[in-house]
Scaffold this motif. Structure first.
Motif, PDB file in Angstrom:
ATOM      1  N   UNK A  29       0.516  -1.020   0.074  1.00  0.00           N
ATOM      2  CA  UNK A  29      -0.245   0.176  -0.720  1.00  0.00           C
ATOM      3  C   UNK A  29       0.856   1.585  -0.014  1.00  0.00           C
ATOM      4  N   UNK A  30      -0.285   2.476   0.226  1.00  0.00           N
ATOM      5  CA  UNK A  30       0.959   3.519  -0.127  1.00  0.00           C
ATOM      6  C   UNK A  30       1.700   3.686   1.020  1.00  0.00           C
ATOM      7  N   UNK A  31       1.369   3.736   2.489  1.00  0.00           N
ATOM      8  CA  UNK A  31       1.949   3.362   3.725  1.00  0.00           C
ATOM      9  C   UNK A  31       3.190   3.057   3.397  1.00  0.00           C
ATOM     10  N   UNK A  32       2.911   1.895   2.933  1.00  0.00           N
ATOM     11  CA  UNK A  32       4.872   1.577   3.030  1.00  0.00           C
ATOM     12  C   UNK A  32       5.558   1.482   1.990  1.00  0.00           C
ATOM     13  N   UNK A  33       5.079   2.495   0.738  1.00  0.00           N
ATOM     14  CA  UNK A  33       6.013   2.698   0.134  1.00  0.00           C
ATOM     15  C   UNK A  33       6.630   4.017   1.265  1.00  0.00           C
ATOM     16  N   UNK A  37      10.429   5.036   1.847  1.00  0.00           N
ATOM     17  CA  UNK A  37      11.759   6.013   1.788  1.00  0.00           C
ATOM     18  C   UNK A  37      11.907   6.103   2.820  1.00  0.00           C
ATOM     19  N   UNK A  38      11.688   6.703   3.369  1.00  0.00           N
ATOM     20  CA  UNK A  38      12.307   7.217   5.657  1.00  0.00           C
ATOM     21  C   UNK A  38      13.242   5.749   5.466  1.00  0.00           C
ATOM     22  N   UNK A  39      12.931   4.576   5.512  1.00  0.00           N
ATOM     23  CA  UNK A  39      14.153   4.457   5.472  1.00  0.00           C
ATOM     24  C   UNK A  39      15.756   3.945   4.974  1.00  0.00           C
ATOM     25  N   UNK A  40      14.907   4.437   3.803  1.00  0.00           N
ATOM     26  CA  UNK A  40      16.061   4.515   3.241  1.00  0.00           C
ATOM     27  C   UNK A  40      16.641   6.185   2.886  1.00  0.00           C
ATOM     28  N   UNK A  42      16.527   7.207   5.873  1.00  0.00           N
ATOM     29  CA  UNK A  42      17.786   7.188   7.434  1.00  0.00           C
ATOM     30  C   UNK A  42      18.629   6.157   7.173  1.00  0.00           C
ATOM     31  N   UNK A  43      18.680   5.332   6.286  1.00  0.00           N
ATOM     32  CA  UNK A  43      20.830   3.993   6.399  1.00  0.00           C
ATOM     33  C   UNK A  43      21.330   5.514   5.310  1.00  0.00           C
ATOM     34  N   UNK A  44      20.998   6.598   4.121  1.00  0.00           N
ATOM     35  CA  UNK A  44      21.464   6.953   3.518  1.00  0.00           C
ATOM     36  C   UNK A  44      22.812   7.782   4.533  1.00  0.00           C
ATOM     37  N   UNK A  45      21.185   8.673   5.754  1.00  0.00           N
ATOM     38  CA  UNK A  45      22.539  10.012   6.289  1.00  0.00           C
ATOM     39  C   UNK A  45      23.207   9.082   7.545  1.00  0.00           C
ATOM     40  N   UNK A  46      22.523   7.503   7.210  1.00  0.00           N
ATOM     41  CA  UNK A  46      23.873   7.256   8.699  1.00  0.00           C
ATOM     42  C   UNK A  46      25.182   6.745   7.832  1.00  0.00           C
ATOM     43  N   UNK A  47      25.420   6.541   6.795  1.00  0.00           N
ATOM     44  CA  UNK A  47      25.780   6.177   5.530  1.00  0.00           C
ATOM     45  C   UNK A  47      27.047   7.821   5.639  1.00  0.00           C
ATOM     46  N   UNK A  48      26.131   8.717   5.247  1.00  0.00           N
ATOM     47  CA  UNK A  48      27.020  10.622   5.351  1.00  0.00           C
ATOM     48  C   UNK A  48      27.773  10.808   6.657  1.00  0.00           C
TER      49      UNK A  48
END
Length: 83
Positions: A29-33, A37-40, A42-48
């Motif tokens: 559903x749209x919520x899962x989408x 996006x938020x999880x990705x 968060x991951x990018x911010x942790x990598x940065x």
């Protein structure tokens, strides 16, 4: 973990895109989408943050041998920030 409802406004073109992603079966559903996006993000911010710490370490001067105390401190930091 409890869920909270959040309303967002997006242009019709984006809503159509998200709906198509859901209809393709990629998301339930749209919520899962949006959660994905938020999880990705968060991951990018942790990598940065990790890249920044590595750059700071490399520019801090010659390496010093780690002590057991240093290792324990680093493990504690890693477990708190990565988990």
């Amino acid at each position: 973990m409890s869920n909270t409802t959040m309303s967002i406004a997006i242009p019709d073109s984006m809503r159509t895109y998200v709906a198509a992603r859901v209809e393709s079966g990629a998301y339930g559903n749209m919520s899962e989408y949006f959660r994905e996006l938020v999880r990705k993000d968060q991951s990018e911010q942790a990598k940065a943050r990790l890249r920044t710490l590595i750059e700071e370490g490399l520019s801090s001067g010659p390496a010093q041998p780690l002590t057991d105390s240093d290792n324990q401190e680093l493990l504690g930091i890693a477990r708190d920030e990565i988990a």
